[in-house]
Design a protein around this motif. Sequence first.
Motif, PDB file in Angstrom:
ATOM      1  N   PRO A 159       0.842  -1.207   0.000  1.00 38.58           N
ATOM      2  CA  PRO A 159       0.000   0.000   0.000  1.00 38.58           C
ATOM      3  C   PRO A 159       0.872   1.250   0.000  1.00 38.58           C
ATOM      4  O   PRO A 159       1.997   1.249   0.516  1.00 38.58           O
ATOM      5  CB  PRO A 159      -0.790  -0.125   1.303  1.00 38.58           C
ATOM      6  CG  PRO A 159       0.074  -0.957   2.197  1.00 38.58           C
ATOM      7  CD  PRO A 159       0.817  -1.906   1.295  1.00 38.58           C
ATOM      8  N   LEU A 160       0.370   2.316  -0.600  1.00 39.24           N
ATOM      9  CA  LEU A 160       1.046   3.607  -0.601  1.00 39.24           C
ATOM     10  C   LEU A 160       0.239   4.536   0.296  1.00 39.24           C
ATOM     11  O   LEU A 160      -0.882   4.901  -0.030  1.00 39.24           O
ATOM     12  CB  LEU A 160       1.139   4.169  -2.027  1.00 39.24           C
ATOM     13  CG  LEU A 160       1.886   3.274  -3.029  1.00 39.24           C
ATOM     14  CD1 LEU A 160       1.803   3.866  -4.432  1.00 39.24           C
ATOM     15  CD2 LEU A 160       3.340   3.080  -2.612  1.00 39.24           C
ATOM     16  N   ARG A 161       0.802   4.891   1.414  1.00 41.59           N
ATOM     17  CA  ARG A 161       0.030   5.579   2.452  1.00 41.59           C
ATOM     18  C   ARG A 161       0.137   7.093   2.398  1.00 41.59           C
ATOM     19  O   ARG A 161      -0.315   7.796   3.298  1.00 41.59           O
ATOM     20  CB  ARG A 161       0.462   5.072   3.826  1.00 41.59           C
ATOM     21  CG  ARG A 161       0.244   3.567   3.968  1.00 41.59           C
ATOM     22  CD  ARG A 161       0.537   3.046   5.361  1.00 41.59           C
ATOM     23  NE  ARG A 161       0.342   1.598   5.433  1.00 41.59           N
ATOM     24  CZ  ARG A 161      -0.842   1.015   5.610  1.00 41.59           C
ATOM     25  NH1 ARG A 161      -1.921   1.760   5.743  1.00 41.59           N
ATOM     26  NH2 ARG A 161      -0.932  -0.310   5.656  1.00 41.59           N
ATOM     27  N   GLU A 162       0.720   7.638   1.319  1.00 43.10           N
ATOM     28  CA  GLU A 162       0.829   9.089   1.224  1.00 43.10           C
ATOM     29  C   GLU A 162      -0.513   9.751   0.967  1.00 43.10           C
ATOM     30  O   GLU A 162      -0.766  10.864   1.368  1.00 43.10           O
ATOM     31  CB  GLU A 162       1.804   9.481   0.106  1.00 43.10           C
ATOM     32  CG  GLU A 162       3.257   9.119   0.385  1.00 43.10           C
ATOM     33  CD  GLU A 162       3.577   7.674   0.017  1.00 43.10           C
ATOM     34  OE1 GLU A 162       2.638   6.948  -0.395  1.00 43.10           O
ATOM     35  OE2 GLU A 162       4.736   7.279   0.150  1.00 43.10           O
ATOM     36  N   GLY A 163      -1.410   9.056   0.250  1.00 44.28           N
ATOM     37  CA  GLY A 163      -2.694   9.649  -0.107  1.00 44.28           C
ATOM     38  C   GLY A 163      -3.822   9.138   0.768  1.00 44.28           C
ATOM     39  O   GLY A 163      -3.740   8.066   1.360  1.00 44.28           O
ATOM     40  N   GLY A 164      -4.903   9.912   0.822  1.00 39.96           N
ATOM     41  CA  GLY A 164      -6.024   9.544   1.654  1.00 39.96           C
ATOM     42  C   GLY A 164      -6.803   8.347   1.131  1.00 39.96           C
ATOM     43  O   GLY A 164      -7.510   7.685   1.880  1.00 39.96           O
ATOM     44  N   SER A 165      -6.684   8.057  -0.171  1.00 41.80           N
ATOM     45  CA  SER A 165      -7.457   6.957  -0.753  1.00 41.80           C
ATOM     46  C   SER A 165      -6.741   5.616  -0.642  1.00 41.80           C
ATOM     47  O   SER A 165      -7.271   4.602  -1.081  1.00 41.80           O
ATOM     48  CB  SER A 165      -7.755   7.254  -2.224  1.00 41.80           C
ATOM     49  OG  SER A 165      -6.556   7.378  -2.973  1.00 41.80           O
ATOM     50  N   LEU A 166      -5.534   5.597  -0.074  1.00 37.62           N
ATOM     51  CA  LEU A 166      -4.765   4.379   0.139  1.00 37.62           C
ATOM     52  C   LEU A 166      -4.565   3.588  -1.160  1.00 37.62           C
ATOM     53  O   LEU A 166      -4.962   2.432  -1.268  1.00 37.62           O
ATOM     54  CB  LEU A 166      -5.441   3.497   1.189  1.00 37.62           C
ATOM     55  CG  LEU A 166      -4.532   2.456   1.871  1.00 37.62           C
ATOM     56  CD1 LEU A 166      -3.439   3.140   2.666  1.00 37.62           C
ATOM     57  CD2 LEU A 166      -5.354   1.558   2.778  1.00 37.62           C
TER      58      LEU A 166
ATOM     59  N   ALA B 279     -12.555   2.647  -2.842  1.00 36.98           N
ATOM     60  CA  ALA B 279     -12.065   3.664  -1.918  1.00 36.98           C
ATOM     61  C   ALA B 279     -13.187   4.634  -1.556  1.00 36.98           C
ATOM     62  O   ALA B 279     -14.203   4.723  -2.249  1.00 36.98           O
ATOM     63  CB  ALA B 279     -10.893   4.420  -2.545  1.00 36.98           C
ATOM     64  N   GLY B 280     -12.983   5.361  -0.484  1.00 31.25           N
ATOM     65  CA  GLY B 280     -14.039   6.229   0.034  1.00 31.25           C
ATOM     66  C   GLY B 280     -14.529   7.265  -0.956  1.00 31.25           C
ATOM     67  O   GLY B 280     -15.703   7.633  -0.946  1.00 31.25           O
ATOM     68  N   GLN B 281     -13.663   7.743  -1.848  1.00 31.31           N
ATOM     69  CA  GLN B 281     -14.055   8.780  -2.789  1.00 31.31           C
ATOM     70  C   GLN B 281     -14.908   8.238  -3.935  1.00 31.31           C
ATOM     71  O   GLN B 281     -15.519   9.007  -4.675  1.00 31.31           O
ATOM     72  CB  GLN B 281     -12.808   9.471  -3.368  1.00 31.31           C
ATOM     73  CG  GLN B 281     -12.032  10.282  -2.351  1.00 31.31           C
ATOM     74  CD  GLN B 281     -11.000   9.449  -1.598  1.00 31.31           C
ATOM     75  OE1 GLN B 281     -11.080   8.222  -1.580  1.00 31.31           O
ATOM     76  NE2 GLN B 281     -10.030  10.105  -0.997  1.00 31.31           N
ATOM     77  N   GLY B 282     -14.906   6.911  -4.127  1.00 25.17           N
ATOM     78  CA  GLY B 282     -15.767   6.306  -5.131  1.00 25.17           C
ATOM     79  C   GLY B 282     -15.246   6.413  -6.551  1.00 25.17           C
ATOM     80  O   GLY B 282     -14.159   6.925  -6.818  1.00 25.17           O
TER      81      GLY B 282
ATOM     82  N   PRO C  48      -1.575  -8.098   5.531  1.00 29.04           N
ATOM     83  CA  PRO C  48      -2.016  -8.202   6.922  1.00 29.04           C
ATOM     84  C   PRO C  48      -2.921  -7.067   7.403  1.00 29.04           C
ATOM     85  O   PRO C  48      -3.625  -7.232   8.396  1.00 29.04           O
ATOM     86  CB  PRO C  48      -0.690  -8.206   7.702  1.00 29.04           C
ATOM     87  CG  PRO C  48       0.259  -7.440   6.825  1.00 29.04           C
ATOM     88  CD  PRO C  48      -0.137  -7.774   5.414  1.00 29.04           C
ATOM     89  N   ASP C  49      -2.886  -5.929   6.732  1.00 28.35           N
ATOM     90  CA  ASP C  49      -3.662  -4.775   7.186  1.00 28.35           C
ATOM     91  C   ASP C  49      -5.135  -4.982   6.843  1.00 28.35           C
ATOM     92  O   ASP C  49      -5.503  -5.096   5.667  1.00 28.35           O
ATOM     93  CB  ASP C  49      -3.139  -3.515   6.497  1.00 28.35           C
ATOM     94  CG  ASP C  49      -3.755  -2.241   7.063  1.00 28.35           C
ATOM     95  OD1 ASP C  49      -4.932  -2.269   7.449  1.00 28.35           O
ATOM     96  OD2 ASP C  49      -3.044  -1.216   7.096  1.00 28.35           O
ATOM     97  N   PRO C  50      -6.026  -5.020   7.846  1.00 26.35           N
ATOM     98  CA  PRO C  50      -7.451  -5.243   7.579  1.00 26.35           C
ATOM     99  C   PRO C  50      -8.079  -4.138   6.734  1.00 26.35           C
ATOM    100  O   PRO C  50      -9.020  -4.396   5.978  1.00 26.35           O
ATOM    101  CB  PRO C  50      -8.073  -5.312   8.972  1.00 26.35           C
ATOM    102  CG  PRO C  50      -7.081  -4.662   9.884  1.00 26.35           C
ATOM    103  CD  PRO C  50      -5.743  -4.923   9.288  1.00 26.35           C
ATOM    104  N   GLU C  51      -7.574  -2.896   6.853  1.00 30.57           N
ATOM    105  CA  GLU C  51      -8.111  -1.806   6.036  1.00 30.57           C
ATOM    106  C   GLU C  51      -7.825  -2.059   4.564  1.00 30.57           C
ATOM    107  O   GLU C  51      -8.692  -1.865   3.704  1.00 30.57           O
ATOM    108  CB  GLU C  51      -7.490  -0.467   6.465  1.00 30.57           C
ATOM    109  CG  GLU C  51      -8.036   0.721   5.685  1.00 30.57           C
ATOM    110  CD  GLU C  51      -7.396   2.040   6.089  1.00 30.57           C
ATOM    111  OE1 GLU C  51      -7.832   3.086   5.587  1.00 30.57           O
ATOM    112  OE2 GLU C  51      -6.451   2.020   6.905  1.00 30.57           O
ATOM    113  N   VAL C  52      -6.601  -2.502   4.269  1.00 33.01           N
ATOM    114  CA  VAL C  52      -6.237  -2.813   2.885  1.00 33.01           C
ATOM    115  C   VAL C  52      -7.027  -4.017   2.388  1.00 33.01           C
ATOM    116  O   VAL C  52      -7.510  -4.045   1.252  1.00 33.01           O
ATOM    117  CB  VAL C  52      -4.720  -3.070   2.770  1.00 33.01           C
ATOM    118  CG1 VAL C  52      -4.352  -3.512   1.348  1.00 33.01           C
ATOM    119  CG2 VAL C  52      -3.948  -1.814   3.149  1.00 33.01           C
ATOM    120  N   GLN C  53      -7.183  -5.030   3.242  1.00 33.95           N
ATOM    121  CA  GLN C  53      -7.967  -6.205   2.876  1.00 33.95           C
ATOM    122  C   GLN C  53      -9.390  -5.805   2.484  1.00 33.95           C
ATOM    123  O   GLN C  53      -9.934  -6.282   1.480  1.00 33.95           O
ATOM    124  CB  GLN C  53      -8.018  -7.194   4.043  1.00 33.95           C
ATOM    125  CG  GLN C  53      -6.765  -8.036   4.204  1.00 33.95           C
ATOM    126  CD  GLN C  53      -6.741  -9.215   3.235  1.00 33.95           C
ATOM    127  OE1 GLN C  53      -7.603  -9.360   2.387  1.00 33.95           O
ATOM    128  NE2 GLN C  53      -5.733 -10.052   3.371  1.00 33.95           N
TER     129      GLN C  53
END
Length: 271
Positions: free
Chosen positions: A13-20, A39-42, A80-85
């Motif tokens: 994952p690239l964590r620099e942006g809000g949309s992951l 992602a949240g922005q759709g 392993p990250d549940p958010e990414v999953q």
Amino acid sequence: MLKEVTATRYITPLREGGSLPGLVEADDLGAYVMKFTGAGQGRKTLVAEVICGQLARRLGFRVPGLAALDLDPVIGLGEPDPEVQGLLKGSGGTNLGMRFLPRALGFDPLAYAVDPVQAGRIIWFDALINNVDRSWRNPNMLVWNGELWLIDHGASMIWHHNWRGAPAWAGKPYDATDHALAPFGPDLAAAAADLAPRITEDLLAEAAADVPDVWLTDEPGFDSPDAVRRAYVETLLERAPGIHERIELPKAAAAATPRATGWITYEGAGQ
């Protein structure tokens, strides 16, 4: 149409942006920054990325190559990250891939100068698409092989979140007081003279045609993906004339000392 590729390996994952967004490898052996439909922005964020990115390319700006990137969520089972999953599970199908530029550096106005003509062209383009995400806080530009590249146009064309108000946006001003390139004395008149005549119906239609149908289907108020594409074309076509006269720059911008584009060197540095 966008190039179509399939994601074969989820790298990180690239964590620099809000949309992951995530870095992935595709079946063409290329590496892409994947932006997800889940992602949240759709999906409208991806639509903006395609239309603005392809339009920028047609106007001569450097933009990483875009692709329609098919995702099978199973490739991220080891993450392993549940958010990414959750993001991967919710984004099966067609997503957006932006060609990864290895070893690119984030634009820093204290280290890399931009000449007034190039600064003016980029600000004019951002005004056209109403890009609110090219500030000095978050420039969304990269320096790769010594050249300036534009990235991340997902926050542009805010009017497509409320199509009823889109006609009013055509004549609205653009606030560039915090723009990352405002300190470089942008030549907006030269930019307008060159770029405005090139914003034709055919050019805009070409850029809009690259958006996959699946991201435009079932848009409220429209009966087909082509009808949505037409709405983008009409709004941008009406916004282009005279937009340079509605760009708000900081007062200090007019007094900026012109510099050639490239890395800034300081007298006595390294001594």
